[in-house]
Design a protein around this motif. Structure first.
Motif, mmCIF file in Angstrom:
data_model
loop_
_atom_site.group_PDB
_atom_site.id
_atom_site.type_symbol
_atom_site.label_atom_id
_atom_site.label_comp_id
_atom_site.label_asym_id
_atom_site.label_seq_id
_atom_site.Cartn_x
_atom_site.Cartn_y
_atom_site.Cartn_z
ATOM 1 N N VAL A 134 0.849 -1.200 0.000
ATOM 2 C CA VAL A 134 0.000 0.000 0.000
ATOM 3 C C VAL A 134 0.880 1.245 0.000
ATOM 4 O O VAL A 134 0.653 2.190 -0.754
ATOM 5 N N HIS A 135 1.922 1.202 0.835
ATOM 6 C CA HIS A 135 2.747 2.392 1.024
ATOM 7 C C HIS A 135 3.515 2.796 -0.236
ATOM 8 O O HIS A 135 3.821 3.969 -0.422
ATOM 9 N N LYS A 136 3.828 1.803 -1.093
ATOM 10 C CA LYS A 136 4.642 2.160 -2.268
ATOM 11 C C LYS A 136 3.798 2.841 -3.354
ATOM 12 O O LYS A 136 4.332 3.297 -4.355
ATOM 13 N N ASN A 137 2.481 2.898 -3.150
ATOM 14 C CA ASN A 137 1.615 3.601 -4.098
ATOM 15 C C ASN A 137 1.886 5.098 -4.050
ATOM 16 O O ASN A 137 2.332 5.631 -3.033
ATOM 17 N N ASP A 138 1.568 5.757 -5.128
ATOM 18 C CA ASP A 138 1.630 7.212 -5.172
ATOM 19 C C ASP A 138 0.653 7.734 -4.111
ATOM 20 O O ASP A 138 -0.516 7.355 -4.117
ATOM 21 N N ALA B 126 2.713 -3.493 13.678
ATOM 22 C CA ALA B 126 3.576 -4.601 13.237
ATOM 23 C C ALA B 126 4.976 -4.443 13.839
ATOM 24 O O ALA B 126 5.571 -5.413 14.316
ATOM 25 N N ALA B 127 5.489 -3.212 13.844
ATOM 26 C CA ALA B 127 6.820 -2.964 14.418
ATOM 27 C C ALA B 127 6.826 -3.327 15.903
ATOM 28 O O ALA B 127 7.776 -3.928 16.409
ATOM 29 N N HIS B 128 5.742 -2.986 16.586
ATOM 30 C CA HIS B 128 5.625 -3.294 18.019
ATOM 31 C C HIS B 128 5.627 -4.812 18.238
ATOM 32 O O HIS B 128 6.331 -5.332 19.107
ATOM 33 N N LEU B 129 4.856 -5.539 17.415
ATOM 34 C CA LEU B 129 4.808 -6.996 17.537
ATOM 35 C C LEU B 129 6.170 -7.612 17.237
ATOM 36 O O LEU B 129 6.587 -8.582 17.883
ATOM 37 N N LEU B 130 6.870 -7.041 16.261
ATOM 38 C CA LEU B 130 8.198 -7.551 15.921
ATOM 39 C C LEU B 130 9.170 -7.317 17.078
ATOM 40 O O LEU B 130 9.982 -8.186 17.398
ATOM 41 N N GLU B 131 9.058 -6.142 17.718
ATOM 42 C CA GLU B 131 9.935 -5.878 18.865
ATOM 43 C C GLU B 131 9.653 -6.866 19.991
ATOM 44 O O GLU B 131 10.572 -7.347 20.655
ATOM 45 N N LYS B 132 8.370 -7.186 20.186
ATOM 46 C CA LYS B 132 8.028 -8.185 21.206
ATOM 47 C C LYS B 132 8.610 -9.548 20.842
ATOM 48 O O LYS B 132 9.082 -10.278 21.723
ATOM 49 N N LEU C 262 -0.186 3.465 8.233
ATOM 50 C CA LEU C 262 0.842 3.887 9.188
ATOM 51 C C LEU C 262 0.571 3.281 10.567
ATOM 52 O O LEU C 262 1.498 2.844 11.259
ATOM 53 N N LYS C 263 -0.695 3.216 10.940
ATOM 54 C CA LYS C 263 -1.064 2.615 12.225
ATOM 55 C C LYS C 263 -0.683 1.133 12.207
ATOM 56 O O LYS C 263 -0.104 0.618 13.165
ATOM 57 N N ASN C 264 -1.010 0.444 11.113
ATOM 58 C CA ASN C 264 -0.671 -0.974 10.988
ATOM 59 C C ASN C 264 0.842 -1.188 11.026
ATOM 60 O O ASN C 264 1.324 -2.174 11.586
ATOM 61 N N LEU D 47 10.040 -1.332 7.832
ATOM 62 C CA LEU D 47 8.902 -0.579 8.392
ATOM 63 C C LEU D 47 9.320 0.795 8.898
ATOM 64 O O LEU D 47 8.487 1.683 9.054
ATOM 65 N N GLU D 48 10.614 0.944 9.159
ATOM 66 C CA GLU D 48 11.084 2.153 9.843
ATOM 67 C C GLU D 48 10.620 3.459 9.184
ATOM 68 O O GLU D 48 10.131 4.350 9.881
ATOM 69 N N PRO D 49 10.718 3.589 7.848
ATOM 70 C CA PRO D 49 10.273 4.860 7.247
ATOM 71 C C PRO D 49 8.798 5.160 7.562
ATOM 72 O O PRO D 49 8.426 6.318 7.688
ATOM 73 N N LEU D 50 7.993 4.110 7.716
ATOM 74 C CA LEU D 50 6.575 4.317 7.974
ATOM 75 C C LEU D 50 6.322 4.627 9.444
ATOM 76 O O LEU D 50 5.402 5.371 9.775
ATOM 77 N N THR D 51 7.135 4.054 10.311
ATOM 78 C CA THR D 51 6.885 4.285 11.744
ATOM 79 C C THR D 51 7.384 5.668 12.153
ATOM 80 O O THR D 51 7.050 6.154 13.214
ATOM 81 N N LYS D 52 8.195 6.286 11.303
ATOM 82 C CA LYS D 52 8.728 7.623 11.620
ATOM 83 C C LYS D 52 7.781 8.735 11.148
ATOM 84 O O LYS D 52 7.966 9.888 11.468
ATOM 85 N N GLU D 53 6.812 8.381 10.294
ATOM 86 C CA GLU D 53 5.930 9.428 9.729
ATOM 87 C C GLU D 53 5.006 10.014 10.781
ATOM 88 O O GLU D 53 4.599 9.341 11.687
#
Length: 114
Positions: free
Chosen positions: A45-49, A68-74, A62-64, A108-114
């Protein structure tokens, strides 16, 4: 009278230790595989214009990504807690899992920073 309490479990032998650690890591790997599917969807989804996707979809994505980043950290914390008992195969398995999780987190990092 109530039955006597069960005897304490015998000291785990190496086979049981290895199996326990391996089973635990396999569970985490299965969870990470499931999260990876979500990450792939999020990145698709994110790579779309940005002009082509609705504001709602962008916010949801962005919420997802953050979830996902949170679950990965866990997953990393769970993998960290698995005792390798000095077995090189278990250590290698854990190392591979950690590398995969870090790779996904990096995507995911670029998305979690937005």
């Amino acid at each position: 009278p109530p039955p006597p309490p069960p005897p304490p479990p015998p000291e785990m032998d190496d086979l049981a230790k290895r199996r326990g650690a391996s089973d635990e890591l396999q569970k985490i790997i299965a969870d990470v595989d499931a999260i990876k599917f979500r990450v792939d969807d999020i990145l698709d989804v994110h790579k779309n214009d940005p002009s082509l996707i609705s504001d709602d979809l962008r916010k949801t994505t962005l919420k997802n990504a953050r979830e996902a980043a949170h679950l990965l950290e866990k997953s990393l914390l769970r993998a960290d807690a698995v005792e390798s008992y000095g077995f090189t195969d278990i250590r290698a398995m854990r190392k591979g899992l950690v590398a995969r999780v870090e790779n996904l987190c990096g995507k995911l990092e670029p998305l979690t920073k937005e």
